[in-house]
Design an enzyme around this catalytic site. Sequence first.
Site, short mmCIF file in Angstrom:
data_model
loop_
_atom_site.label_atom_id
_atom_site.label_comp_id
_atom_site.label_asym_id
_atom_site.label_seq_id
_atom_site.Cartn_x
_atom_site.Cartn_y
_atom_site.Cartn_z
N TYR A 158 123.84 27.94 104.91
CA TYR A 158 123.70 26.47 104.87
C TYR A 158 122.81 25.97 106.00
O TYR A 158 122.06 25.03 105.84
CB TYR A 158 125.08 25.83 104.90
N LYS A 165 123.71 17.33 107.27
CA LYS A 165 124.93 16.68 106.79
C LYS A 165 125.77 16.13 107.95
O LYS A 165 126.41 15.08 107.83
CB LYS A 165 125.76 17.64 105.95
#
Length: 258
Positions: A158, A165
């Site tokens: 990720y 995020k």
Amino acid sequence: MIDLTGKNALVTGIANNRSIAWGITQQLHKAGANIGISYLPDERGKMEKKVAELVEPLNPSLFVPCNVQNDEQIKEMFAAISDKWGKLDILIHCLAFANKEDLTGGFSDTSRAGFNQALEISTYSLAQLSGAAKPLMTQGGSIVTLTYLGGVRAIPNYNVMGVAKAGLEMSVRYLAAELGAQNIRVNAISAGPIRTLASSAVGGILDMIHHVEEVAPLRRTVTPLEVGNAAAFLCSDLASGITGQILYVDAGYEIMGM
């Protein structure tokens, strides 16, 4: 029952029928909202055609191109909203992008250009669109964005998107603090892993989904329509006292320690 009758809702980020943004759009429409769609334009018009065919049954009253890296397109989109609707009640932000090579390997190997692009599209665009929406939310409004657990915990493959995020979630809090005086609420939904076009760029996504199905309290992952239900709630008067929050819609996976 959630009632969004008379509300004008702009949805960004639909790519295909697996998109979480599409699940949200369907549930907003079901609740009675007047739907507007923005799509990412490309030279051949493939995305425009694909998204237009998908949303046609919902009869959106606004269908506009917008690349959030293009200030002029953002200005033109909100001018179109002003001309067509006069006001905006709901903004759904489902925009995220990172180069695939920046999602694999070591985080310290992230390129400068890749880092900047990921944060510009995935994080800064929320502040950018919220600022443009603010003058049109004359009767208050609701802004909802999408985040993921990788913004608060290290998730394999990720990398830079986790940082994006994390920034997005903090942006939600700062925007909520700023816009609350105008009765504009800003919240995020942290959805569990779902097979979408965006998630396909994350290595091992199927393994992640299977892991959630084994570990989450509900022993399954969630669907785009379930995320859509949560979004419709956050956009409704039933959530009138909720702002600056991250709502986990992940079958309970976030609470588990192992």
